[in-house]
Design an enzyme around this catalytic site. Sequence first.
Site, mmCIF file in Angstrom:
data_model
loop_
_atom_site.group_PDB
_atom_site.id
_atom_site.type_symbol
_atom_site.label_atom_id
_atom_site.label_comp_id
_atom_site.label_asym_id
_atom_site.label_seq_id
_atom_site.Cartn_x
_atom_site.Cartn_y
_atom_site.Cartn_z
ATOM 1 N N ASP A 8 0.874 -1.176 0.000
ATOM 2 C CA ASP A 8 0.000 0.000 0.000
ATOM 3 C C ASP A 8 0.915 1.231 0.000
ATOM 4 O OD1 ASP A 8 0.873 0.406 2.616
ATOM 5 O OD2 ASP A 8 -1.124 0.452 3.503
ATOM 6 N N CYS A 65 3.105 -2.929 4.053
ATOM 7 C CA CYS A 65 2.230 -1.791 4.371
ATOM 8 C C CYS A 65 2.984 -0.967 5.414
ATOM 9 C CB CYS A 65 0.833 -2.234 4.825
ATOM 10 S SG CYS A 65 0.736 -3.068 6.419
ATOM 11 N N THR A 67 2.906 -0.924 8.752
ATOM 12 C CA THR A 67 3.432 -1.747 9.858
ATOM 13 C C THR A 67 3.736 -3.180 9.421
ATOM 14 O OG1 THR A 67 1.181 -2.423 10.407
ATOM 15 C CG2 THR A 67 2.058 -0.494 11.588
ATOM 16 N N HIS A 98 10.196 -23.953 9.387
ATOM 17 C CA HIS A 98 9.195 -24.611 10.230
ATOM 18 C C HIS A 98 7.747 -24.414 9.777
ATOM 19 C CE1 HIS A 98 11.927 -25.100 14.044
ATOM 20 N NE2 HIS A 98 12.459 -25.609 12.937
ATOM 21 N N HIS A 133 7.289 -30.803 11.236
ATOM 22 C CA HIS A 133 6.706 -29.500 10.872
ATOM 23 C C HIS A 133 5.622 -29.648 9.811
ATOM 24 C CE1 HIS A 133 9.715 -27.771 13.367
ATOM 25 N NE2 HIS A 133 10.682 -28.359 12.663
#
Length: 149
Positions: A8, A65, A67, A98, A133
């Site tokens: 964004d 974005c 954050t 993992h 995993h």
Amino acid sequence: MKIALAADHGGYALKEELKKHLEKRGIEYEDLGTYSTESVDYPDYALKAAEAVAAGKFDFGIVVCGTGIGISIAANKVPGIRCALCHDTFSARMTRMHNDANMLAFGGRVIGAGLMCDIVDAFLGASFEGGRHAKRVEKIRKIEEKYSK
Ligand code: RB5
């Protein structure tokens, strides 16, 4: 290897730096937008990249974005996507090993280009370990299945 990129307005600048890094490394990518700092909605760009990765058009997706939180939450709503928000190299390596993460998210207002490039290299340089995993990743898939009905 081909990578889908999307951001964004809050992640636009970091995405541009990421493109330079991938070009330097000779890694193919497609830029799915946004293409300026004009305000847009991060779920739209998460969806573009996540759908393309889930459809098998790309090996991995990297989304940015402000954050990294909103765009990773949105990407993870697409079945088959395991998008990890990583701001350190250890997490980036481990999420490939993992969690078999197929997307990486960054906060353009959180980290700089230098660290982001190292994190991308750590992510792309690691491989899924499978074994115990794989059983856990399969359990994630089953959660998706349960709630997609
Ligand atoms: C946009 O201002 C900002 O909310 C967005 O880039 C992101 O940080 C959301 O999680």
